[in-house]
Design a protein around this motif. Structure first.
Motif, PDB file in Angstrom:
ATOM      1  N   LYS B  86       0.868  -1.442   0.057  1.00 24.68           N
ATOM      2  CA  LYS B  86       0.030   0.111  -0.036  1.00 24.68           C
ATOM      3  C   LYS B  86       1.011   1.261   0.166  1.00 24.68           C
ATOM      4  N   SER B  90       1.412  10.301   3.059  1.00 23.23           N
ATOM      5  CA  SER B  90       1.510  11.215   4.126  1.00 23.23           C
ATOM      6  C   SER B  90       3.043  11.844   4.317  1.00 23.23           C
ATOM      7  N   HIS B  91       3.778  10.803   3.791  1.00 26.24           N
ATOM      8  CA  HIS B  91       5.524  11.061   4.331  1.00 26.24           C
ATOM      9  C   HIS B  91       6.048  11.829   2.991  1.00 26.24           C
ATOM     10  N   SER B 117      -6.728  14.253   0.915  1.00 31.59           N
ATOM     11  CA  SER B 117      -6.466  14.503   2.258  1.00 31.59           C
ATOM     12  C   SER B 117      -5.207  13.677   2.686  1.00 31.59           C
ATOM     13  N   GLU B 118      -4.972  12.913   1.879  1.00 36.16           N
ATOM     14  CA  GLU B 118      -3.825  11.780   2.192  1.00 36.16           C
ATOM     15  C   GLU B 118      -2.263  12.763   2.593  1.00 36.16           C
ATOM     16  N   TYR B 119      -2.416  13.720   1.489  1.00 37.06           N
ATOM     17  CA  TYR B 119      -1.157  14.490   1.596  1.00 37.06           C
ATOM     18  C   TYR B 119      -1.235  15.480   2.555  1.00 37.06           C
ATOM     19  N   ARG B 120       0.061  15.805   3.257  1.00 41.29           N
ATOM     20  CA  ARG B 120       0.240  16.876   3.827  1.00 41.29           C
ATOM     21  C   ARG B 120       0.833  18.115   3.138  1.00 41.29           C
ATOM     22  N   ASN B 121       0.429  19.182   3.338  1.00 40.23           N
ATOM     23  CA  ASN B 121       0.792  20.429   2.625  1.00 40.23           C
ATOM     24  C   ASN B 121       2.330  20.749   2.830  1.00 40.23           C
TER      25      ASN B 121
END
Lengths: 361, 331
Positions: B86, B90-91, B117-121
């Motif tokens: 998977k 997020s990282h 939404s899985e990504y952080r900005n």
């Protein structure tokens, strides 16, 4: 504390969470897209109106001592009684199912991405039904415990966000017209005051109010407004108004930034617990209201059938009801009008009765 | 009792934490994503880090996954099909875009990352020039290496700066303009090329190294730099606005002052007026005026062309202890 009673603090914490349900059911997005940076001022404007109206709600409740359904049952003819019961059932039922589907999609989108929505929905319904079955004293106790957790989480997120605050993002103020101010403060007012009307299901004789605790509900309403105000300042000052308007839940975006000493990171899921609490108590009180309406028509021994029916209804409709915030806001306005029409009708009928009973000179 | 037990069993099966879980070993951590756009197809390359337990030590290996599809969503789905684990997004640390990707699909790419939404900005975004994306990504250069290169150069040479997704998004939302740090890979050597300007979601111009230093200096992002034969050791820039009048105040520490003020003021003025004439608000000064004086902003059409600049310097020369008298004690 006597059994089957709740303290003034527990009653006030339920009030606090009901008022906060606005954050999940409607959210900042609707307000900030309407009046940009001025939304900070509109929260205050809406907050003052909420405080004024909450005074009327509590005053009415304290005078009556009974819950709203008992008053309808006792003082109105059968047709009006059935009319009110049906209207309240459908309106509160819709708002509760709406809140449930919003909460489900929130949990699915931000916290449990891998888990099917239906599983989340069923878990939430099961939790709600269990709490409701335990009655008002259990709801009161839970809300008091979660109130302290809520405050702790809020303080942690506030401390974590201080480093990202850029106060220049709050400028310019006073840029939108009167209509925009009215729209956004109206959104805040209606989406907060209507959940507060659910308190009318708690009969006042079940609440232990002492003289020194009289102002507690107002204090917690004020606290809720102040926390919403602070959170909005945090969001706009961290993200800027343009970016705030892009996101449906900008509060989750700022939570993602929080990190303590580069060790304690990625804690947004823990901080999102506050959002869940805001919505959960609204759903609990909504289900309790519906359950009380139906129980007027069902024998007491069949309560478990009633809970099963409500659970099935919520699980099915929670999947079917579309998430439309504008429609939810309209329902809120109708609910508000229905409640105040009822209060007006109640006082009018009392006045007419007193006139009829007055002996003619 | 039986009913309660039944409810309990149903509830246990509903415990969400126990369902659809993913073991840590079954996760591939996405560290870098590269996007190119060629012949009306997205060329997506994803670098994932796999941790393998070897002799009780975790060995990191980078795997490159590749896809060519009509849309970005399709390309990502294709990547998922090629990965046995998977993908954990997020990282994500770095997004590498090519000139073609920016010129043709920049807004779509930004929108894709905004919506998920899985990504952080907080991942950095850079522009790659001088090499094909696939060649670059297959070199398996660690993401940390690229990010550190930019970070170190911001600190030591001042002609580069880290720009994360959120910062770019904020700038684009103001006036559809932004700028990116540029990396180049020629002859398998990774170098930095300063900044590339973006206008209306397309590449506009590339700044020279000196211009990049000036831009960083104006934005208060410089720590060490070499400008006009002067070595800047420290700099702090304060921007104030009064209607259309923009004042820049520089509090700068230099190793030696070789006519720094005069030459830098000339360069800064040239730099700002050049973009002012071209109608490109490189410093988002109109937004600053909007924030500080909204009524003036509303009343003034074509505000950018009417801006006037004023520069003031507070220069401190670092004391040379070997040449001064201070170290010799006098009786």
């Amino acid at each position: 504390m006597k059994p089957n009673k709740i303290t003034a603090l527990q009653y006030s914490t339920i009030t606090f969470f009901l008022l906060n349900s606005f954050l999940m059911n409607v959210g900042y997005h609707k307000i900030t897209t309407s009046s940009y940076n001025d939304s900070i001022l509109d929260i205050l404007l809406g907050g003052i109106t909420i405080l004024v109206f909450s005074f009327f709600i509590f005053h009415f409740q304290k005078k009556q001592k009974q819950n709203i359904l008992d008053i309808i049952q006792k003082h109105f003819p059968k047709i009006i009684k059935v009319f009110f019961f049906i209207i309240l059932f459908f309106l509160i039922g819709f708002t509760s199912i709406y809140a449930l589907s919003i909460l489900t999609s929130f949990v699915h989108y931000y916290i449990l991405k891998e888990v099917d929505s239906i599983i989340i929905l069923m878990t939430l319904v099961a939790t709600t039904i269990y709490i409701v079955s335990k009655g008002i004293p259990a709801i009161g106790k839970i809300s008091e415990i979660f109130f302290y957790i809520y405050l702790l989480i809020f303080i942690i997120s506030f401390i974590g966000l201080i480093q990202y605050i850029d106060l220049s993002n709050l400028k310019p103020l006073f840029i939108t017209d009167f209509k925009s101010h009215l729209t956004s403060s109206e959104i805040y007012f209606f989406s907060s005051i209507t959940p507060l009307l659910l308190l009318s299901i708690i009969p006042m004789h079940q609440v232990e109010f002492k003289e020194k605790n009289k102002k507690l509900p107002y204090l917690l309403i004020l606290l809720s407004i102040i926390l919403v105000f602070i959170q909005l300042i945090l969001i706009i000052s961290v993200l800027g108004i343009h970016l705030t308007n892009v996101y449906q839940t900008p509060d989750m975006i700022i939570y993602k930034k929080i990190s303590f000493l580069n060790v304690l990171e990625r804690i947004e899921v823990v901080l999102a617990f506050n959002n869940i609490l805001n919505s959960l108590f609204f759903i609990i009180m909504g289900v309790y209201f519906i359950k009380t309406i139906i129980s007027y028509f069902l024998p007491k021994k069949k309560e478990h059938i009633l809970y099963t029916l409500i659970a099935i209804l919520f699980i099915i409709l929670g999947n079917l009801i579309p998430i439309d915030t504008s429609f939810y806001l309209r329902i809120n306005i109708i609910l508000f009008i229905v409640f105040f029409f009822f209060i007006l009708l109640h006082y009018l009928s009392k006045y007419i009765r007193s006139l009829l009973n007055t002996p003619r000179s | 009792m039986k009913i309660k037990l039944g409810i309990l069993i149903i509830l246990i099966s509903l415990l969400t934490g126990c369902k659809s879980y993913t073991e840590l070993n079954d996760l591939s951590i996405v560290s870098a994503i590269g996007i190119d756009y060629q012949e009306e197809k997205y060329h997506l390359i994803v670098n994932v880090i796999d941790g393998k337990l070897d002799d009780q030590e975790i060995e990191k290996s980078i795997t490159t996954l590749e896809s060519n599809k009509d849309s970005l969503e399709e390309a990502f789905h294709d990547i998922y099909l090629k990965s046995s684990k998977k993908l954990y997004l997020s990282h994500l640390d770095l997004l590498i875009l090519t000139e073609n990707a920016i010129n043709q699909k920049f807004s779509e790419i930004i929108y894709y990352f905004l919506e998920n939404s899985e990504y952080r900005n907080n991942f950095n975004v850079v522009l790659l020039t001088g090499d094909s994306l696939i060649n670059f990504m297959k070199q398996n250069i660690q993401t940390e290496e690229i990010n550190n290169l930019i970070k170190t150069n911001q600190k030591e040479t001042g002609f580069c700066a880290t720009k994360d997704f959120e910062m770019i998004l904020k700038e684009l939302l103001i006036d559809k303009n932004s700028y990116l740090s540029t990396i180049s890979n020629t002859n398998q050597e990774l170098t930095l090329e300063g900044f590339t300007l973006i206008k209306d979601y397309k590449i506009y111009q590339t700044l020279t190294k000196e211009e990049s230093i000036l831009l960083n200096m104006l934005q208060n992002k410089i720590q060490n730099a070499y400008l006009n034969q002067n070595s800047i050791l420290e700099n702090h820039t304060i921007i104030t606005t009064n209607k259309n009048h923009i004042s820049f105040r520089f509090v700068t520490t230099l190793s030696h002052n070789h006519n720094f003020q005069k030459e830098t003021e000339y360069d800064l003025r040239q730099f700002l007026t050049k973009y002012q004439k071209e109608g490109y608000d490189i410093l988002k000064l109109t937004e600053k005026v909007r924030k500080n004086n909204y009524s003036y902003y509303q009343q003034t059409p074509h505000l950018l062309s009417q801006l006037t600049f004023d520069f003031s310097f507070e220069i401190t020369e670092k004391e040379n202890y070997l040449q001064g008298d201070a170290i010799y004690e006098t009786q």
